[in-house]
Design an enzyme around this catalytic site. Structure first.
Site, PDB file in Angstrom:
ATOM      1  CG  HIS A   1      -1.959   1.184   1.519  1.00 23.95           C
ATOM      2  ND1 HIS A   1      -3.231   1.139   0.959  1.00 23.95           N
ATOM      3  CD2 HIS A   1      -1.442   2.450   1.923  1.00 23.95           C
ATOM      4  CE1 HIS A   1      -3.772   2.356   1.100  1.00 23.95           C
ATOM      5  NE2 HIS A   1      -2.879   3.064   1.769  1.00 23.95           N
ATOM      6  CD  GLU A   2       1.719   3.508   3.727  1.00 21.72           C
ATOM      7  OE1 GLU A   2       1.944   4.617   3.001  1.00 21.72           O
ATOM      8  OE2 GLU A   2       0.607   3.498   4.554  1.00 21.72           O
TER       9      GLU A   2
ATOM     10  CG  HIS B   1       0.514   6.343  -0.411  1.00 22.25           C
ATOM     11  ND1 HIS B   1      -0.651   7.164  -1.071  1.00 22.25           N
ATOM     12  CD2 HIS B   1       0.106   5.769   0.558  1.00 22.25           C
ATOM     13  CE1 HIS B   1      -1.549   6.752  -0.344  1.00 22.25           C
ATOM     14  NE2 HIS B   1      -1.467   6.001   0.720  1.00 22.25           N
TER      15      HIS B   1
ATOM     16  CG  HIS C   1       0.427   8.794  -6.920  1.00 25.07           C
ATOM     17  ND1 HIS C   1      -0.673   9.205  -6.293  1.00 25.07           N
ATOM     18  CD2 HIS C   1       0.117   9.576  -8.083  1.00 25.07           C
ATOM     19  CE1 HIS C   1      -1.662  10.055  -7.212  1.00 25.07           C
ATOM     20  NE2 HIS C   1      -1.010  10.182  -8.107  1.00 25.07           N
TER      21      HIS C   1
END
Length: 737
Positions: free
Chosen positions: A519-520, A523, A526
């Protein structure tokens, strides 16, 4: 959960789904719960073609090493502290000592003065937007770094110096937010139709975002009203800080209030016991009940603080031209308006209703089986009993999975995925002396197969004293195209709380830790791939309900056996993780998932009502009771006030729905692009081109539409969420073999 610490108009932009604190960070998607605890983060085109040749001259360094091995060995220890010339934190020369923050901020403020003068004297045009972005960058490069250091650095002197830098920059920003001449230089550009129409779409959007940020602070008002807006902003900041502190403050009761056999579950303080949370995982029903009733007991001061906060937000919204705070907060988001959010939540609640009822009945039966004397289902029950059901039905024991998920293997899995999907490799690089704040922080270079070095990720992955417990992403420096044609490479930090390796084994992750890591890293990618011309919209600096899409999408990859099979190997035997173990794990997450989602609908609806029309028609507690019974279904417990522990009301005011909407979009992207082949390079490139590359530089719905080739309706979003709850019958077939 998004905690945004906008530096006013010139701010760092969206941080991320977080724990309601004031950091510019993107945190893990774990949202708070009645039973789960109250905690739980803007290019017209990708800029690859317009970057100067110098940016591609960064070839692979001989100091880089394979990522998997780097994370499965102990750090080299203190030797690198003793070798070579000492650099500052993140390579910033001034920050080799705490006093350097003063030098860094003074340098930024001198640059700010020059840029303000340029902005006010330059004729309106595209250059105006570039100057504003430079101004934003000059402040953010100190403020964002200081924001991270003040909560994460192990040395008090560094934390204090960073705190002072944050306050100093914040004061300057408040002053800039009331600089009418600065505002007018931007207003003139957008007020001239010919000039505005001549701007490319990315530049125009950034100009409009800067203008919007000015106006929500009230700069377009007359002098008296502008001062009132400033005063309200200051009051809101103070109330937010007080509310956050109160939301986490423990409650204390006399020991004799609790039955003797459960007192040992709580911290003792003389003749009192301290209750500092909900004890949601306690197996004793009475422990959970006591914790719930004591921790959530109303506090008059906290109640007054919340009422003043909501009222002040409403007054500010009305002052700057919005009918409610929610209308102000949702400008520029996927949803765009509170009406759309309410429609989304109501339709989702209707679609979940039957499934939620079945979940509650299943939990009730389990409670009756284990505790027949007290089988009424209460709000403190679902987290515990749903866990019992999962364990019983799927025989899920995290310790069985950990040996297959060494940190090095998981990092190698991410490397394989990014390489096959996006042509990107992760390389470990030895940090220079003084560059990192703790010896076990790893530095990763993100390198594209043809474009070269894209940026750096600092991995602060291991537990230590006084380190925040959130898993989160911090932007330290945003990417932007500089005037000389060079691209300013983005720099981010990923913070996790993993156990350290031992003499006999590397760091081993539970399935939940592995999913959080993916999940991290979503980020981080991105941030690396949001190759915008302007740092104001770089990477994760985008609307709250879009910021979590790339990270939640990574959870789908983390739960797909075709991906997991690439890296999950037993750290001792090399045996791959059996497919049926992955399938059981994935299906176990769907146990009582409708009830969990229904809980999030309730929270999001409560957030909308609190930030809707004022004055509120009832007390915040009466609204809580009514909303809980309508949108969750379990009874309100008298003399409790859960809303006073709802810390996300600060960081997420009117935007708590964002997690659900981001998950819906991520689900649609997964099914449209990757479910057939999670390593589809063409789909990966399309995902980068249409979504990641733009950061916040394009309207979120236009990015979604570009990728999905359709504009999803509210019904489409709701259907995507509900369909994710369906069981995979292939799992049951495998289990029956």
């Amino acid at each position: 959960m998004l905690c945004t610490r906008r530096l006013g108009t010139l701010g760092a932009g969206v941080g991320a789904l977080g724990r309601g604190s004031a950091h510019t960070m993107l945190c893990t998607r774990r949202l708070g719960g009645l039973g789960a605890g109250v905690g739980a983060l803007r290019p017209r085109r990708a800029c690859r073609g317009c970057l100067g040749a110098g940016s591609w001259a960064r070839t692979v360094s001989t100091g880089w090493s394979p990522v998997g091995a780097a994370f499965n060995v102990q750090p080299r220890g203190h030797r690198w502290h003793l070798l070579g010339e000492r650099q500052g934190l993140f390579g910033v020369p001034e920050l080799s000592a705490p006093e350097g923050f003063h030098l860094a901020q003074e340098k930024a403020l001198r640059q700010t003065d020059l840029l303000v003068e340029r902005a006010c004297s330059t004729p309106p045009g595209p250059q105006t937007v570039r100057i504003f972005d430079e101004l934003s960058d000059a402040l953010c490069r100190v403020a964002d770094l200081a924001d991270f250091v003040r909560i994460a650095h192990p040395e008090p002197a560094f934390r204090q110096a960073a705190e002072e830098a944050c306050r100093s920059i914040g004061t300057v920003v408040e002053k800039l937010n009331t600089n009418v001449e600065l505002y007018q230089s931007l207003q003139k550009l957008l007020a001239d139709k010919n000039l505005a129409d001549s701007l490319d779409p990315e530049t125009r959007r950034v100009a409009e975002l800067f203008l919007f940020d000015f106006e929500i602070s009230g700069i377009h008002l007359d002098e008296d009203e502008r001062q009132r807006a400033v005063d309200l902003n200051v009051k809101i900041l103070d109330l937010s800080s007080r509310f956050l502190m109160g939301a986490n403050f423990p409650n204390k009761v006399e020991r004799h209030v609790l039955p003797g056999h459960i007192r040992h579950n709580f911290t003792r303080d003389g003749d009192h016991v301290i209750v500092d949370g909900l004890h949601a995982e306690a197996s004793d029903d009475l422990v959970r009940e006591a914790a719930y009733k004591i921790f959530l007991y109303p506090n008059a001061g906290q109640l007054k603080c919340l009422e003043e906060l909501l009222s002040s937000r409403d007054l500010l919204a009305k002052l700057v031209g919005y009918s409610t705070f929610s209308h102000r907060a949702l400008q520029g988001t996927i949803a765009k308006s509170p009406e759309t959010v309410l429609q989304f939540l109501e339709k989702l609640s209707d679609r979940l209703s039957e499934r939620t009822t079945k979940d509650f009945e299943m939990i009730r039966r389990m409670k009756m089986k284990l505790n027949p004397q007290n089988s009424e289902l209460m709000p403190w029950d679902p987290p515990y009993y749903s866990g019992v059901i999962r364990a019983e039905r799927y025989n899920i024991e995290p310790s069985l999975y950990c040996p297959f998920f060494s940190l090095g293997a998981c990092m190698e899995g991410l490397n394989i995925l990014f390489n096959r999907l996006l042509g990107i490799s992760l390389y470990a690089e030895q940090p220079a002396r003084g560059e990192v704040w703790c010896e076990d922080v790893r530095k990763l270079a993100v390198v594209h197969e043809s474009e070269g070095l894209l940026g750096y990720i600092y991995c602060d992955f291991f537990q230590r004293d006084d380190k925040p417990h959130q898993d989160c992403h911090f932007t330290i420096r945003g990417g932007r195209l500089k005037e000389d044609g060079e691209y300013q490479l983005p720099v981010v930090v990923l913070m996790l709380n993993l156990p350290r390796s031992t003499r006999t084994s590397p760091t081993l992750l539970t399935p939940g830790m592995m999913e959080n890591l993916f999940h991290e890293m979503g980020h981080a990618m991105h941030s690396m791939l949001g190759r915008t011309r302007y740092q104001h919209v770089t990477g994760t600096r985008c609307p709250t309900d879009f910021a979590e899409v790339p990270s939640i999408l990574m959870e789908y990859f983390a739960n797909d056996y075709r991906v997991v099979n690439q890296f999950a190997r037993h750290y001792q035997t090399g045996q791959p993780l059996p497919k049926n173990m992955v399938s059981r794990l994935c299906e176990s997450k769907k146990v009582c998932a409708a009830a969990d989602m229904q809980l999030q609908v309730f929270y999001a609806m409560l957030d909308q009502i609190y930030h809707g029309r004022h004055p509120l028609r009832k007390s915040t507690t009466d609204i809580l009771k009514e909303t809980q019974e309508k949108f969750y279904g379990l009874p309100y417990v008298p003399n409790t006030a859960w809303q006073l522990r709802f810390s996300h009301l600060v960081g997420y005011g009117a935007k708590y729905y964002s997690y659900l909407m981001s998950r819906a979009v991520a689900s649609m992207v997964w099914k449209e692009c990757f479910v057939q082949d999670p390593f589809n390079r063409a789909a990966g490139e399309r995902y980068r081109r249409e979504m990641l590359a733009h950061g916040g530089g394009k309207e979120p719905m236009l990015m979604i539409q570009g990728l999905l080739q359709k504009r999803p309706s509210v019904d489409d979003l709701v259907s995507a969420l509900v369909s994710d709850l369906d069981l995979d019958f292939e799992t049951f077939l495998m289990d029956s073999e």
